[in-house]
Scaffold this active site. Structure first.
Site, PDB file in Angstrom:
ATOM      1  CE  LYS A 125      -3.814   2.444   2.477  1.00 42.35           C
ATOM      2  NZ  LYS A 125      -4.623   2.331   3.379  1.00 42.35           N
TER       3      LYS A 125
ATOM      4  CE  LYS B  38      -6.071   1.931  -0.611  1.00 49.78           C
ATOM      5  NZ  LYS B  38      -6.366   2.044   0.745  1.00 49.78           N
TER       6      LYS B  38
ATOM      7  CE1 TYR C 278     -14.999   3.153  -3.143  1.00 49.02           C
ATOM      8  CE2 TYR C 278     -12.810   3.405  -4.522  1.00 49.02           C
ATOM      9  CZ  TYR C 278     -13.492   3.411  -3.279  1.00 49.02           C
ATOM     10  OH  TYR C 278     -12.793   3.491  -2.143  1.00 49.02           O
TER      11      TYR C 278
END
Ligand code: PBG
Length: 324
Positions: free
Chosen positions: A196, A249, A314
């Protein structure tokens, strides 16, 4: 003279292109993030993420039902915690009356087949807005682990299928695994946010949760965008500590890291197509500068081609509609 070699023959008609396609995106690859509000009957759009709403539990259940009808089976729920419930130790994250934990149970009650993933990090509950415990202006590692483990067990108790530690503390996967096992949650999975990065692409997410750090930044725990080897190091540690799935990510600026982990790990790789990546496409589409559906599908396909087995996005519902 040798005949010219003509790769275009393999592109000459849709049927041929379909036959030889190397990468296929399916609805089963998609995991939908959701933002949960306390209360009932609430629906508030995230201004930097057009089309994405924060819902109270009634709206979340409707969203999940709709998504499941489209073939999406997995959901990552994030809580929007009121400022008044935040403190230094994120104690609300395991509180008896925590609306997030109640919502998880309610989701599992309504949709036992849905795969419910949770987020483990202090930031939504922390008055400092950091993923770890802040002592004298520093994010301390080992004291944070106890808090994360307690949070994870509370989420498992509420019915979570997959725990998603997004905090980037050292040793958290091992600490969470040990705590889950000790509490007899041996079947609860850990999808670790392995690589991340300290990224500017999380901005809209922090708007959605109102969880931006109150001071400083996250660079002492999230990774430097310049680094690849460090991702391998994190991969080895998370694997050794017992992670079931690994995550990279953000996704788009890190496609090489997705491929790196895919090539070096036997674990499934998830890519988080983050809030800022979603916002960019929406913004360009609103101005009529890009064909939204086309670039969305191209984007998701590129993440899959890079090596992702799972895509947290999303766009999941919009993509699933096109994949039907
Ligand atoms: C919090 C967390 C963040 C995201 C997921 N979990 C934000 C951060 O680390 O600041 C970002 C997701 C997104 O941008 O879509 N630990």
């Amino acid at each position: 003279m040798q005949q010219p070699i003509r790769p275009r023959r393999n592109r000459k008609m849709a049927g041929v292109r379909d036959l030889i396609r190397e990468t296929t995106l399916t609805t089963h690859d998609l995991l939908l993030p959701l933002f949960l509000l306390d209360g009932q009957g609430k629906k508030i759009e995230v201004s930097s993420m057009p089309g994405i709403y924060r819902y109270s539990i009634d709206g979340i259940l409707k969203e999940i039902e709709e998504a499941m009808l489209l073939g999406i089976k997995a959901f990552d729920v994030f809580p929007v915690v009121p400022e008044t419930l935040k403190d230094k130790t994120a104690s609300y994250s395991w509180a008896e009356d925590n609306f997030y934990l109640h919502a998880l149970s309610s989701i599992k009650q309504h949709f036992p087949e849905a795969v419910v993933m949770t987020d483990v990090a202090m930031d939504p509950y922390s008055s400092d807005g950091h993923d770890g415990l802040v002592v004298d202006g520093e994010i301390v590692n080992d004291a944070t682990l106890d808090i994360l483990a307690r949070m994870a067990v509370a989420q498992a108790q509420a019915g979570a299928d997959i725990i998603g530690p997004s905090d980037m503390m050292d040793g958290r996967v091992g600490a969470i695994r040990a705590a889950l096992d000790a509490a007899h949650f041996t079947q609860v999975s850990i999808m670790s946010y392995t690589a991340k990065y300290a990224s500017g692409f999380y901005g809209p997410f922090r708007d959605a949760l109102d969880s931006a750090p109150k001071f400083g930044d996250k660079k002492t725990y999230q990774m430097d965008p310049a680094n690849r080897l460090e991702a391998l190091r994190e991969m080895e540690l998370d694997t050794r500590e017992g992670a079931d799935m690994l995550m990279v990510k953000p996704a788009l600026a890190y496609l090489d890291v997705i491929r790196l982990l895919k090539d070096h790990s036997q674990l499934p790789i998830t890519a988080y197509n983050v809030s800022g990546e979603y916002a960019m496409l929406k913004a360009a589409a609103e101005r009529g500068w890009l064909d939204y559906e086309r670039v969305m599908m191209e984007t998701l396909l590129s993440i899959k081609r890079a090596g992702a087995d799972v895509i947290l996005t999303y766009h999941a519902k919009e993509a699933a509609k096109l994949l039907r």
